[in-house]
Structure formats: C-alpha cells, structure tokens
Design a protein around this motif. Sequence first.
Motif, mmCIF file in Angstrom:
data_model
loop_
_atom_site.group_PDB
_atom_site.id
_atom_site.type_symbol
_atom_site.label_atom_id
_atom_site.label_comp_id
_atom_site.label_asym_id
_atom_site.label_seq_id
_atom_site.Cartn_x
_atom_site.Cartn_y
_atom_site.Cartn_z
ATOM 1 N N SER A 66 49.861 36.418 50.084
ATOM 2 C CA SER A 66 48.535 36.239 50.344
ATOM 3 C C SER A 66 48.100 34.743 50.210
ATOM 4 O O SER A 66 46.994 34.437 50.610
ATOM 5 N N LYS A 67 48.979 34.085 49.296
ATOM 6 C CA LYS A 67 48.823 32.668 49.209
ATOM 7 C C LYS A 67 49.297 31.934 50.302
ATOM 8 O O LYS A 67 50.321 31.888 50.765
ATOM 9 N N LYS A 68 48.452 31.120 51.371
ATOM 10 C CA LYS A 68 48.999 30.528 52.265
ATOM 11 C C LYS A 68 48.844 28.877 52.033
ATOM 12 O O LYS A 68 47.861 28.430 51.749
ATOM 13 N N TYR A 69 49.915 28.300 52.177
ATOM 14 C CA TYR A 69 50.063 26.683 52.071
ATOM 15 C C TYR A 69 50.245 26.059 53.280
ATOM 16 O O TYR A 69 50.272 24.813 53.321
ATOM 17 N N PHE A 70 50.776 26.620 54.384
ATOM 18 C CA PHE A 70 51.455 25.937 55.377
ATOM 19 C C PHE A 70 51.039 26.673 56.801
ATOM 20 O O PHE A 70 50.248 27.627 56.870
ATOM 21 N N LEU A 71 50.981 25.772 57.718
ATOM 22 C CA LEU A 71 50.669 26.036 59.230
ATOM 23 C C LEU A 71 51.816 26.064 60.258
ATOM 24 O O LEU A 71 52.773 24.975 59.950
ATOM 25 N N TYR A 72 52.014 27.013 61.040
ATOM 26 C CA TYR A 72 53.128 27.237 61.506
ATOM 27 C C TYR A 72 53.025 26.938 63.105
ATOM 28 O O TYR A 72 52.099 27.708 63.737
ATOM 29 N N ASP A 73 53.683 25.986 63.720
ATOM 30 C CA ASP A 73 53.570 26.107 65.116
ATOM 31 C C ASP A 73 54.779 26.718 65.922
ATOM 32 O O ASP A 73 55.818 26.545 65.789
ATOM 33 N N GLU A 74 54.370 27.549 66.418
ATOM 34 C CA GLU A 74 55.342 29.016 66.918
ATOM 35 C C GLU A 74 56.268 28.303 68.211
ATOM 36 O O GLU A 74 57.306 28.753 68.303
ATOM 37 N N SER A 75 55.391 27.400 68.968
ATOM 38 C CA SER A 75 56.222 26.886 70.104
ATOM 39 C C SER A 75 57.159 25.965 69.795
ATOM 40 O O SER A 75 58.127 26.025 70.414
ATOM 41 N N GLU A 111 41.941 34.291 56.814
ATOM 42 C CA GLU A 111 42.666 34.901 55.818
ATOM 43 C C GLU A 111 42.106 34.984 54.496
ATOM 44 O O GLU A 111 42.294 35.907 53.920
ATOM 45 N N VAL A 112 41.170 34.011 54.066
ATOM 46 C CA VAL A 112 40.324 34.371 52.762
ATOM 47 C C VAL A 112 39.463 35.698 52.987
ATOM 48 O O VAL A 112 39.408 36.355 51.948
ATOM 49 N N PHE A 113 39.056 35.611 54.295
ATOM 50 C CA PHE A 113 37.975 36.765 54.436
ATOM 51 C C PHE A 113 39.062 37.916 54.598
ATOM 52 O O PHE A 113 38.464 39.111 53.736
ATOM 53 N N ARG A 114 39.966 38.172 55.036
ATOM 54 C CA ARG A 114 40.957 39.356 55.044
ATOM 55 C C ARG A 114 41.262 39.868 53.733
ATOM 56 O O ARG A 114 41.025 40.815 53.229
ATOM 57 N N SER A 115 41.635 38.769 52.982
ATOM 58 C CA SER A 115 42.106 39.078 51.482
ATOM 59 C C SER A 115 40.748 39.719 50.655
ATOM 60 O O SER A 115 41.011 40.620 49.926
ATOM 61 N N ILE A 234 44.973 47.979 57.634
ATOM 62 C CA ILE A 234 43.289 48.718 57.713
ATOM 63 C C ILE A 234 42.547 47.546 57.943
ATOM 64 O O ILE A 234 41.632 47.909 58.792
ATOM 65 N N VAL A 235 42.804 46.584 57.410
ATOM 66 C CA VAL A 235 41.782 45.103 57.813
ATOM 67 C C VAL A 235 41.746 44.838 59.448
ATOM 68 O O VAL A 235 40.609 44.812 59.853
ATOM 69 N N ASP A 236 42.853 45.004 59.920
ATOM 70 C CA ASP A 236 42.968 44.811 61.639
ATOM 71 C C ASP A 236 42.180 45.714 62.245
ATOM 72 O O ASP A 236 41.336 45.478 63.124
ATOM 73 N N PHE A 237 42.398 46.763 61.755
ATOM 74 C CA PHE A 237 41.346 47.902 62.298
ATOM 75 C C PHE A 237 40.007 47.880 62.351
ATOM 76 O O PHE A 237 39.202 48.152 63.143
ATOM 77 N N MET A 238 39.506 47.397 61.125
ATOM 78 C CA MET A 238 38.324 47.134 60.552
ATOM 79 C C MET A 238 37.707 46.199 61.635
ATOM 80 O O MET A 238 36.553 46.225 62.127
#
Length: 262
Positions: A66-75, A111-115, A234-238
């Motif tokens: 749940s702790k996020k430190y990085f940003l991922y560039d998928e491309s 992310e903070v909101f979902r958590s 569950i949060v996704d569905f909400m």
Amino acid sequence: MKNKYTIIEAAKKVLSVTNSFMSVTEIYTQILEHSLYVFHAQDPISVLRGELRSHSIGIDFPTASSKKYFLYDESQRRFRLLGDEKQAIKKNGKEQISLRTVREMHWEYVEVFRSKILNQLKGLNPYEFEKFCMNLLDAYGFIDLSVTQKSRDGGIDGFGKLKIGLAYMKVAFQCKRWNTGVVARKEIDAFRGAIQGEYEQGIFFTTSSFTKEAMNYSIKQGAVPVILIDGNMIVDFMIEKQFGIEHENLPIYINALDQILS
C-alpha cells in the motif's frame, strides 16, 4: 555482512540522485556500484523488479504494498522516484507546475483515497460489512437480497438473485472483514460446500486478499463457481458505480496555442 539499507531504500537512494527514469538493470547496477545492498538471490534483478513494482503507483495486485514510492512508465518499462516534480519552479512570483506533475499528484491522491476507503471498510463490524456487500450487489442489479441470520447462516452470510437472460440465477455470498491475513483455499472450499446443490454461484468478499491457491480453485469443473472479490476490487467497484463515493470533475487545461498559430 548485514545490509545497511533495505532493497527499497537502496533503490530510492539511486533514483533520488539520478532524478530521472531508470530501468531495473540500471538501478541494480547503481546499487551494486555504491554498495547499497548485497543481493543473495539467484535472480537479483527479478527480486528488485518485484519490489519496485510492488511499491509503484498504478501497479496493483493482491500482494502489492500500500506504500507507493515509485512511478512506472509502462511504455519504456522504467521507474522514477515519486515527488521529484513536486518542488514547483518559481517564476515571476507564480508556481509553474507541469502537466506530468498534476497527473502524478492525481495518481498519488487516488492511491491515498483508495487506501482510506479500504481502511474504513476494515473498521466496520462484521454485520455492517455484510450489509455493505449486500447493498453493493444491489447496485450491480442483484435482487431479492437478504443477509442471513447468524443463528441460521450455515456458512452463508447472504443470498439473492441475478437475472441472466430470461432466468434468474440463485447466488449466495460470504463476507470476511479481515484486517490481517489472507483468505486460503480451505475457506473457499467450506463456502462452496455450504452452497453446493442450492445455489448456482457464490461470491466471496474480503477486505483482505486471497492466496494463489484459493484463486486457482475458485472455479472447479463440476462445482459451483465462486467469484473472489478482494479489498482492492471492492474499492474498484465502489468507484465504478459511484457507490458511497462522490467525485468532482476538475478541468485540466493544456496549452494548444501552437495548433492555431501554425
């Protein structure tokens, strides 16, 4: 020799110096060159990649942190440290913030909101969580929903119906409001045993997550299928149904002056 830093701390130090996107191999090389961490795994790059993905915004899986430190560039399949662009550049007394900064801040906010939402769900008592799950199913079109009385639940927390074509499918649901631990296969097997022969489908809710074995055996040939819904889902569905969630549309303006001057 005991490591001075954890893998994540070592990666953060490397990325804080470069201040740019880096591949896993580049991060790994810098960690070794600066003796920030000693890997003892047979495939250290895979270990590092797993740690980076687990702590990256936008990469969600059951065991992700749940702790996020990085940003991922998928491309480009590269990582960078979050927050590098939060220091706005002062110009003419006003803060100039790039569009990428706005997007990054939005990702972090989400992310903070979902958590926060998930933590609130974990704070419900078991009966409140059962009622919540029942109401969530109602938002998805289930009818004749009811929560089972505790003295008569028989391993089933509630039931209802879902219209499939011209017929109605009888569905039972189970709710596990867990703060720690993961739901194992034995829980799924017990629930399936309770509904076999009376219901066509089972839905298993948890604020936690499921073991890999539980997920592999949720669908078995010749047995009642059990749909697994973990806390993140569950949060996704909400969010999808605006169920217990409101949103505000904020316009983001992008400079396109060059298109009319060209």
